[in-house]
Write a protein that holds these residues in place. Structure first.
Motif, PDB file in Angstrom:
ATOM      1  N   SER A 108      63.969  99.463  25.581  1.00  0.00           N
ATOM      2  CA  SER A 108      64.871  98.465  25.584  1.00  0.00           C
ATOM      3  C   SER A 108      66.221  99.296  26.296  1.00  0.00           C
ATOM      4  O   SER A 108      67.100  98.502  26.816  1.00  0.00           O
ATOM      5  CB  SER A 108      65.409  98.116  24.184  1.00  0.00           C
ATOM      6  OG  SER A 108      64.344  97.444  23.648  1.00  0.00           O
ATOM      7  N   TYR A 109      66.543 100.239  26.032  1.00  0.00           N
ATOM      8  CA  TYR A 109      67.401 100.977  26.663  1.00  0.00           C
ATOM      9  C   TYR A 109      67.496 101.112  28.178  1.00  0.00           C
ATOM     10  O   TYR A 109      68.513 100.564  28.861  1.00  0.00           O
ATOM     11  CB  TYR A 109      67.585 102.442  25.919  1.00  0.00           C
ATOM     12  CG  TYR A 109      68.601 103.356  26.861  1.00  0.00           C
ATOM     13  CD1 TYR A 109      70.041 103.062  26.598  1.00  0.00           C
ATOM     14  CD2 TYR A 109      68.348 104.133  27.782  1.00  0.00           C
ATOM     15  CE1 TYR A 109      71.062 103.837  27.172  1.00  0.00           C
ATOM     16  CE2 TYR A 109      69.376 104.838  28.431  1.00  0.00           C
ATOM     17  CZ  TYR A 109      70.510 104.641  28.055  1.00  0.00           C
ATOM     18  OH  TYR A 109      71.449 105.787  28.943  1.00  0.00           O
ATOM     19  N   MET A 110      66.482 101.271  28.573  1.00  0.00           N
ATOM     20  CA  MET A 110      66.338 101.457  30.189  1.00  0.00           C
ATOM     21  C   MET A 110      66.337  99.768  30.708  1.00  0.00           C
ATOM     22  O   MET A 110      67.073  99.631  31.638  1.00  0.00           O
ATOM     23  CB  MET A 110      65.004 101.856  30.350  1.00  0.00           C
ATOM     24  CG  MET A 110      64.624 103.522  30.147  1.00  0.00           C
ATOM     25  SD  MET A 110      66.118 104.398  30.656  1.00  0.00           S
ATOM     26  CE  MET A 110      65.747 104.322  32.502  1.00  0.00           C
ATOM     27  N   LYS A 111      65.862  98.788  30.022  1.00  0.00           N
ATOM     28  CA  LYS A 111      65.900  97.434  30.394  1.00  0.00           C
ATOM     29  C   LYS A 111      67.443  97.239  30.606  1.00  0.00           C
ATOM     30  O   LYS A 111      67.816  96.551  31.500  1.00  0.00           O
ATOM     31  CB  LYS A 111      65.140  96.559  29.496  1.00  0.00           C
ATOM     32  CG  LYS A 111      65.335  95.364  29.729  1.00  0.00           C
ATOM     33  CD  LYS A 111      64.370  94.364  29.005  1.00  0.00           C
ATOM     34  CE  LYS A 111      64.185  93.006  29.284  1.00  0.00           C
ATOM     35  NZ  LYS A 111      63.462  92.074  28.493  1.00  0.00           N
ATOM     36  N   LEU A 112      68.164  97.637  29.486  1.00  0.00           N
ATOM     37  CA  LEU A 112      69.597  97.366  29.465  1.00  0.00           C
ATOM     38  C   LEU A 112      70.326  97.808  30.506  1.00  0.00           C
ATOM     39  O   LEU A 112      71.337  97.325  31.332  1.00  0.00           O
ATOM     40  CB  LEU A 112      70.262  97.523  28.078  1.00  0.00           C
ATOM     41  CG  LEU A 112      71.765  97.371  27.895  1.00  0.00           C
ATOM     42  CD1 LEU A 112      72.327  95.910  28.220  1.00  0.00           C
ATOM     43  CD2 LEU A 112      72.225  97.903  26.701  1.00  0.00           C
ATOM     44  N   LYS A 113      70.016  99.106  30.856  1.00  0.00           N
ATOM     45  CA  LYS A 113      70.681 100.048  31.866  1.00  0.00           C
ATOM     46  C   LYS A 113      70.310  99.346  33.049  1.00  0.00           C
ATOM     47  O   LYS A 113      71.242  99.227  34.049  1.00  0.00           O
ATOM     48  CB  LYS A 113      69.984 101.289  31.832  1.00  0.00           C
ATOM     49  CG  LYS A 113      70.739 102.395  32.701  1.00  0.00           C
ATOM     50  CD  LYS A 113      70.325 103.709  32.423  1.00  0.00           C
ATOM     51  CE  LYS A 113      70.853 104.891  33.348  1.00  0.00           C
ATOM     52  NZ  LYS A 113      70.352 106.231  33.005  1.00  0.00           N
ATOM     53  N   LYS A 114      69.211  98.994  33.455  1.00  0.00           N
ATOM     54  CA  LYS A 114      68.810  98.279  34.598  1.00  0.00           C
ATOM     55  C   LYS A 114      69.579  96.980  34.891  1.00  0.00           C
ATOM     56  O   LYS A 114      69.977  96.736  35.969  1.00  0.00           O
ATOM     57  CB  LYS A 114      67.364  98.225  34.538  1.00  0.00           C
ATOM     58  CG  LYS A 114      66.853  97.727  35.978  1.00  0.00           C
ATOM     59  CD  LYS A 114      65.346  97.309  36.128  1.00  0.00           C
ATOM     60  CE  LYS A 114      64.873  96.772  37.336  1.00  0.00           C
ATOM     61  NZ  LYS A 114      63.535  96.448  37.351  1.00  0.00           N
ATOM     62  N   SER A 115      69.708  96.078  33.759  1.00  0.00           N
ATOM     63  CA  SER A 115      70.390  94.925  34.045  1.00  0.00           C
ATOM     64  C   SER A 115      71.808  95.194  34.287  1.00  0.00           C
ATOM     65  O   SER A 115      72.588  94.143  34.956  1.00  0.00           O
ATOM     66  CB  SER A 115      69.948  94.179  32.653  1.00  0.00           C
ATOM     67  OG  SER A 115      70.700  94.647  31.775  1.00  0.00           O
ATOM     68  N   MET A 116      72.309  96.143  33.500  1.00  0.00           N
ATOM     69  CA  MET A 116      73.802  96.272  33.797  1.00  0.00           C
ATOM     70  C   MET A 116      73.995  96.933  35.170  1.00  0.00           C
ATOM     71  O   MET A 116      75.363  96.764  35.872  1.00  0.00           O
ATOM     72  CB  MET A 116      74.304  97.178  32.619  1.00  0.00           C
ATOM     73  CG  MET A 116      74.262  96.653  31.404  1.00  0.00           C
ATOM     74  SD  MET A 116      74.924  97.622  30.186  1.00  0.00           S
ATOM     75  CE  MET A 116      76.834  97.507  30.594  1.00  0.00           C
ATOM     76  N   SER A 117      73.022  97.655  35.991  1.00  0.00           N
ATOM     77  CA  SER A 117      73.313  98.130  37.272  1.00  0.00           C
ATOM     78  C   SER A 117      73.174  97.231  38.299  1.00  0.00           C
ATOM     79  O   SER A 117      73.504  97.407  39.363  1.00  0.00           O
ATOM     80  CB  SER A 117      72.575  99.365  37.424  1.00  0.00           C
ATOM     81  OG  SER A 117      70.987  98.963  37.354  1.00  0.00           O
ATOM     82  N   GLU A 118      72.627  96.013  37.919  1.00  0.00           N
ATOM     83  CA  GLU A 118      72.282  94.902  39.101  1.00  0.00           C
ATOM     84  C   GLU A 118      73.491  94.096  39.285  1.00  0.00           C
ATOM     85  O   GLU A 118      74.178  93.852  38.684  1.00  0.00           O
ATOM     86  CB  GLU A 118      70.973  94.260  38.490  1.00  0.00           C
ATOM     87  CG  GLU A 118      69.612  95.065  38.447  1.00  0.00           C
ATOM     88  CD  GLU A 118      68.546  94.319  38.027  1.00  0.00           C
ATOM     89  OE1 GLU A 118      68.689  93.210  37.625  1.00  0.00           O
ATOM     90  OE2 GLU A 118      67.264  94.824  38.096  1.00  0.00           O
TER      91      GLU A 118
END
Length: 105
Positions: A95-105
């Motif tokens: 979940s953390y990695m998914k959030l991090k990815k969505s915030m960087s896009e």
């Protein structure tokens, strides 16, 4: 009954209040302190696990008595909570990695 006790008092005042309610010499009429908090370290004020309830959100909100989850009293409660040992109390890595990815896009 106090919701989010840390919004009203600092940690040391709350710890003192908890100790007051744990002291049978001072608490002659059997009063009970019921509170919610984000101060994980306050769990360590209690010697027993049966006075602490943990809320989790996994397919709906659940409330569980800590003594049903954490069978040992020699484990520091705040560290068990923060480390994920109690399960579903910390964000999952996925979940953390998914959030991090969505915030960087």
């Amino acid at each position: 009954m106090i919701n989010e006790i840390e919004n009203r008092f600092n940690k040391e005042i709350v710890s003192t209040l908890i100790r007051f309610f744990k002291n049978s010499q001072l608490k002659k009429k059997g009063g009970v302190l019921f509170f919610s908090t984000y101060y994980l370290e306050l769990m360590d004020e209690y010697d027993r696990n049966d006075s602490i309830f943990i809320t989790r959100n996994s397919n709906g909100i659940t409330v569980e008595n800590l003594c049903d989850i954490l069978k040992r009293n020699d484990i520091k409660k705040s560290e068990a909570y923060e480390s994920g040992y109690l399960q579903r109390t910390t964000p999952s890595y996925k979940s953390y990695m998914k959030l991090k990815k969505s915030m960087s896009e």
